[in-house]
Each structure stands twice: as C-alpha cells, then as structure tokens.
Design an enzyme around this catalytic site. Structure first.
Site, PDB file in Angstrom:
ATOM      1  N   ASN A  61      42.719  40.115  27.521  1.00  0.00           N
ATOM      2  CA  ASN A  61      43.400  41.343  27.945  1.00  0.00           C
ATOM      3  C   ASN A  61      44.849  41.113  28.367  1.00  0.00           C
ATOM      4  O   ASN A  61      45.717  41.935  28.104  1.00  0.00           O
ATOM      5  CB  ASN A  61      42.613  42.026  29.073  1.00  0.00           C
ATOM      6  CG  ASN A  61      42.478  41.159  30.302  1.00  0.00           C
ATOM      7  OD1 ASN A  61      42.300  39.947  30.215  1.00  0.00           O
ATOM      8  ND2 ASN A  61      42.550  41.775  31.469  1.00  0.00           N
TER       9      ASN A  61
ATOM     10  N   GLY B  53      37.236  35.993  32.995  1.00  0.00           N
ATOM     11  CA  GLY B  53      36.526  36.733  31.963  1.00  0.00           C
ATOM     12  C   GLY B  53      35.378  37.525  32.551  1.00  0.00           C
ATOM     13  O   GLY B  53      35.344  37.818  33.750  1.00  0.00           O
TER      14      GLY B  53
ATOM     15  N   THR C  88      31.648  38.765  33.869  1.00  0.00           N
ATOM     16  CA  THR C  88      30.695  38.216  34.832  1.00  0.00           C
ATOM     17  C   THR C  88      29.529  37.513  34.143  1.00  0.00           C
ATOM     18  O   THR C  88      29.083  36.449  34.589  1.00  0.00           O
ATOM     19  CB  THR C  88      30.177  39.340  35.747  1.00  0.00           C
ATOM     20  OG1 THR C  88      31.274  39.849  36.520  1.00  0.00           O
ATOM     21  CG2 THR C  88      29.104  38.842  36.695  1.00  0.00           C
ATOM     22  N   ALA C  89      29.030  38.087  33.057  1.00  0.00           N
ATOM     23  CA  ALA C  89      27.904  37.470  32.344  1.00  0.00           C
ATOM     24  C   ALA C  89      28.278  36.081  31.836  1.00  0.00           C
ATOM     25  O   ALA C  89      27.495  35.125  31.959  1.00  0.00           O
ATOM     26  CB  ALA C  89      27.456  38.358  31.194  1.00  0.00           C
ATOM     27  N   THR C  90      29.492  35.940  31.296  1.00  0.00           N
ATOM     28  CA  THR C  90      29.941  34.628  30.806  1.00  0.00           C
ATOM     29  C   THR C  90      30.139  33.671  31.966  1.00  0.00           C
ATOM     30  O   THR C  90      29.818  32.480  31.857  1.00  0.00           O
ATOM     31  CB  THR C  90      31.251  34.782  30.017  1.00  0.00           C
ATOM     32  OG1 THR C  90      31.062  35.730  28.963  1.00  0.00           O
ATOM     33  CG2 THR C  90      31.679  33.456  29.419  1.00  0.00           C
TER      34      THR C  90
ATOM     35  N   GLU D  63      37.153  33.900  37.971  1.00  0.00           N
ATOM     36  CA  GLU D  63      37.624  35.252  38.268  1.00  0.00           C
ATOM     37  C   GLU D  63      36.969  36.163  37.254  1.00  0.00           C
ATOM     38  O   GLU D  63      37.273  36.111  36.062  1.00  0.00           O
ATOM     39  CB  GLU D  63      39.147  35.309  38.181  1.00  0.00           C
ATOM     40  CG  GLU D  63      39.736  36.542  38.847  1.00  0.00           C
ATOM     41  CD  GLU D  63      39.912  37.690  37.873  1.00  0.00           C
ATOM     42  OE1 GLU D  63      39.105  38.649  37.971  1.00  0.00           O
ATOM     43  OE2 GLU D  63      40.809  37.640  37.033  1.00  0.00           O
TER      44      GLU D  63
ATOM     45  N   CYS E 277      41.101  43.757  34.689  1.00  0.00           N
ATOM     46  CA  CYS E 277      39.976  43.626  35.616  1.00  0.00           C
ATOM     47  C   CYS E 277      40.219  44.373  36.915  1.00  0.00           C
ATOM     48  O   CYS E 277      39.274  44.745  37.616  1.00  0.00           O
ATOM     49  CB  CYS E 277      39.698  42.152  35.900  1.00  0.00           C
ATOM     50  SG  CYS E 277      41.092  41.262  36.628  1.00  0.00           S
TER      51      CYS E 277
ATOM     52  N   GLU F 203      42.808  31.855  43.721  1.00  0.00           N
ATOM     53  CA  GLU F 203      43.982  31.261  43.089  1.00  0.00           C
ATOM     54  C   GLU F 203      45.232  31.929  43.630  1.00  0.00           C
ATOM     55  O   GLU F 203      45.170  33.006  44.211  1.00  0.00           O
ATOM     56  CB  GLU F 203      43.898  31.403  41.564  1.00  0.00           C
ATOM     57  CG  GLU F 203      42.743  30.621  40.961  1.00  0.00           C
ATOM     58  CD  GLU F 203      42.681  30.708  39.443  1.00  0.00           C
ATOM     59  OE1 GLU F 203      43.459  31.492  38.860  1.00  0.00           O
ATOM     60  OE2 GLU F 203      41.850  30.013  38.846  1.00  0.00           O
TER      61      GLU F 203
END
Length: 484
Positions: A152, A228, A230-232, A250, A284, A465
């Site tokens: 993105n 990226g 959340t699932a990944t 993140e 995000c 970060e």
C-alpha cells in the site's frame, strides 16, 4: 510504458536474474506492465550469505560514515523525486500527485531522519560508577535483518525499515510485496550510485509463501520486521517462534473516529474524508468506523456524503484525481463483497459503489476502481464494522455518551489507532486511557512525529518502531563491568 519492465533481485551490490518471473499488473489498466523476480529459497539464502559477509565490516563502520552515506541516498532520491512518484503510482494505483506529496517525500525523510538520529542515540551510553567497579552499556547491531514490506505504501514503509536497520550497523535482506516491486528497483539504483558497500542492502522479490517464508524461517536471520495483514503476521510468528527471533509486526486495523457534538465541525468533516479515503483507503491507519454523537449525526452524515461524492476517482495520472485504483482485481472483489454484504444485510449505501455511475477514461476501463463508499444503518456486529476492508469504505453510526462509545470502539480485535473529535480537554484525558488504540489523534489525523512510538495493540501488532524504538529493535544492548 509499452515495453515490459524487468525487475531483478539486488544481491551483493548487483542485479541478479532469477529462474522464474511473475507478472505485475498496472492497477489502473488491469494490464501486465512488469516482470518481477520470483525468488526461491536458494536465492534468498544467497542474499543472506551476502549480508552475512558484509556484516563484520559494516557493523564497525563509524556511525558518522553510515550517516553521511544515508544522507547521500536521500539527496539522490530527491533529485529523482518525480520519476520515483510516477513509478510508485504506476505500480500501486495511487494518484501521482499523492506519491509526489506524501510517499516519496516520506521516503527521503526516513533516510534523513535516521541518518541524524543515529548520531545521537548510538553514541550514547549509560555509565554507573561504584566503589569497586565501573558499569557501562554499549549498543551493538544484531546481524542480518529480514524486512518484509506491504504494497500500500511501498517505498514509504520499506525505507522505514531499511533506514534504521543500516543506521544501527545491521545488514539487510528485504522483500517488498510482489505486487509493488518496480519502484524498489529505482531505489537499488540509488544504493549503487551512493556507494553502499556490497551486501549491506539486498532485495529479493517474490511471493510471501516462498521468498517471504524462506526469509522468515532462515536460521541466520535473527530479527524480522514485517508490516502487513494480521493473518500473515500470525503465520510469521508461529513459523519462526522456535528460532527465538526478534519480531516487530505492524498489522491490521479497524480504526474508529469518535465525533462529539462540540467538535470543530468543518475541520472534522474535511479531515475524516481524508482519513477514510486517502490512498483509496488502503492505509492501515485509515478510518473505517465513524461514531457520531446523535445530536449532530444527521448533519454530519449529510455533509460527509456530499464531500465523498465530490471526490474524483479515476486516472492516477490526472492531477485532479483523489482516489486511484485498488491494488488488484482480487482485492477489488473483496472490497466490493463487503459493500454488497452490508447491502444485503439491510444497511444503507449512502454513496459510492452501486449507487453512482463511475465514468473512467478509456485507458482505465479495465482498472480496479471503487468509488468512496459510505454505509449507515448497520449493527456493530456486521462484518463491515468488524473486519479490516482496506479500501475506500467507511461506516457511519450514531452514539449517545462516552461510556457507550468507548465500549463500541473497543469491540473489535484490532487496536492500531483512533481519532477523537472534541473541544473538551477533560474528555480527552478521561477517554484516551480507556480506548484500546496505540495511537490516538485528537482533532487531527496522521500527524506523525518519528520520535514517537508507532505500532499496535491487540491484533494490530507486536513491538514499536520510530526513533529510539527502532534503534532498540535493531540493536542489542550489552553491559560491560570493569572491576577496579
């Protein structure tokens, strides 16, 4: 561009071909415009070996030299700002004007910020004098940093990882998204021109389940920074947990805006339009749930919908375009699926997809466009209110009081950010500790100070970060004790 661009891995200071390539699509036309290296585990290992070889020398390079090199990188990018912006737009679908205003200036700023920040943070230490001994601390780089960035904000977020990593003395193997890899090749050209030593920065391309997995699970890559979904992020955490790596993850967000009747109304509407729909809603931090106090709910909804309808959707090259194309055909289908699901569940689509006709220029007829869409009259339990859609879709619902809206805002699995609109300072102090969001903007949105910690709560991530938080992640602090 009529001729296909070829994107090769950047390993040990040079561009390296791979056995396989994958297609990269221009989101605004739906046409293939680039061939991108599809790296195997062996090719990722080659990049790790190059980074390992470069680490001993780079890790002891004086921080002042590292700083000068990073400032040179920033200057070279700035000299090619327009070119970078045009390629970033072509690759991702965002308007060229947005890339020129936000993405590429932030890429430059990331290198300049960490180039100067490291001069102060890495040269500092804690000294404790005792009668029999002197204790002090030193910050040391960790080793090879594995960096995985999303599609993105491709260069914006990749540089937010590379810059602090190399400033701290680490070497890098980075994997951008396979859908937005072309602009990274321009960045690699700059690394060569600036004189970055061979092996300090290595870029591999390919799918997450091949190249990304190989990097995450590599036994000689001690830390992983990932931005990226959340699932990944959950897969990454589980797949490498046994290797005791450091993680900075993140992840996703389902961010609320909470708007009270004492807000600065015009500013609130204008800013919330931007926070909902900038970059096609593919940020995000975008606002996707808008809670409006009941006394001004109808007034807000009318004003908000009118401004959403006025946003220009179309060719990213057009300077008047506000929303470009979504990243892929599959992602567009996902976004549209949430809109249609809300409609079939009884919600009202106030504007956007399926309500107004979208007129596109001929070159964009097969592009992945969705109009800014506003949904109302739906319960908090609806998928459009619970799930991260990551597109130009936002839901507007009324509320009555503080206690109610805090509970409703916290009812999702995510906790990345929130915006709070009120002129009541006491209310801000009451509500902020109770909102389960790692960043809370009051009467503004996306005002970022890189000294402040950035990350998520709950399922929005692990670690922070920015400023000292990045240097803490990319260094390991050692205590030295000398007995007198």
């Amino acid at each position: 561009m009529s001729q296909l661009v070829t994107v090769n891995n950047f390993i040990d200071g040079k561009f390296v071909t791979t056995k396989e390539y994958l297609d990269s699509f221009d989101p605004s036309t739906g046409q293939v415009w680039a061939r991108v290296s599809n790296s195997s585990a062996d090719e990722v290992d080659t990049a790790v070996q190059a980074a390992e070889k470069a680490f001993p020398q780079w890790s002891v390079t004086p921080v002042e030299q590292r700083s000068k090199l990073m400032l040179k990188i920033a200057d070279l990018i700035e000299a090619r700002l327009d070119e970078f912006a045009e390629v970033e737009s072509h690759d991702q679908g965002k308007p060229v004007s947005l890339a020129k205003r936000i993405d590429i200036p932030r890429l430059i700023h990331n290198f300049r910020y960490f180039a100067t920040y490291c001069l102060h943070d890495l040269n500092s230490s804690t000294v404790q004098l005792e009668a029999s001994a002197t204790n002090y601390t030193v910050k040391c780089p960790v080793g090879v940093a594995g960096l995985i960035s999303p599609w993105n904000l491709p260069l914006y977020l990749l540089s937010f990882k590379i810059a602090p990593a190399i400033a701290c003395g680490n070497t890098v193997v980075a994997k951008p998204s396979e859908m937005t890899s072309v602009s990274t090749q321009l960045l690699c050209q700059v690394f060569q021109e600036a004189g970055v030593p061979k092996g300090v920065i290595n870029i591999v391309y390919g799918y997450g389940w091949t190249a990304g997995t190989a990097l995450v699970e590599h036994p000689r890559v001690p830390l992983i920074s990932f931005t990226g979904g959340t699932a990944t992020g959950e897969v990454i955490r589980k797949s490498a947990a046994h290797l005791n790596k450091r993680f900075s993850l993140e992840l996703g967000g389902k961010n609320p805006a909470i708007i009270f009747d004492d807000c600065s109304f015009e500013k609130c509407v204008e800013t919330t339009i931007r926070s909902s729909f900038v970059n096609q809603g593919e940020v995000c931090l975008c606002t996707s749930r808008i809670f409006v106090q009941r006394g001004i709910y109808e007034k807000f909804l009318e004003a908000f919908v009118a401004k959403a309808k006025a946003l220009v959707v179309g060719d990213p090259k057009d300077p008047n375009t506000f929303c470009g194309a979504l990243i892929s055909k599959q992602h567009r289908e996902k976004v549209v699926g949430y809109i249609e699901g809300a409609r079939s569940g009884g919600a009202t689509i106030r504007c956007g997809h399926g309500v107004e006709h979208l007129s596109l220029p001929d070159r964009c007829q097969n592009g992945y466009f969705v109009q800014p869409t506003v949904i109302s009259d739906l319960p908090d339990s609806a998928p459009a209110m619970m799930d991260e859609i990551f597109g130009p879709v936002t839901c507007v619902v009324p509320f009555d009081d503080e206690a109610e809206v805090i509970q409703r805002a916290n009812s999702v699995r995510y906790g990345l950010c929130a915006t709070l609109w009120t002129e009541n300072v006491s209310r801000v102090h009451r509500m902020s500790p109770k909102l389960e969001s790692a960043t809370i903007w009051v009467n503004c949105w996306l005002v970022r100070d890189l000294n402040m910690p950035f990350g998520g709560m709950k399922d929005s991530g692990t670690g922070k970060e920015g400023g000292k938080y990045s240097t803490e992640f990319f260094t390991q602090e050692k205590t030295i004790c000398i007995q007198h």
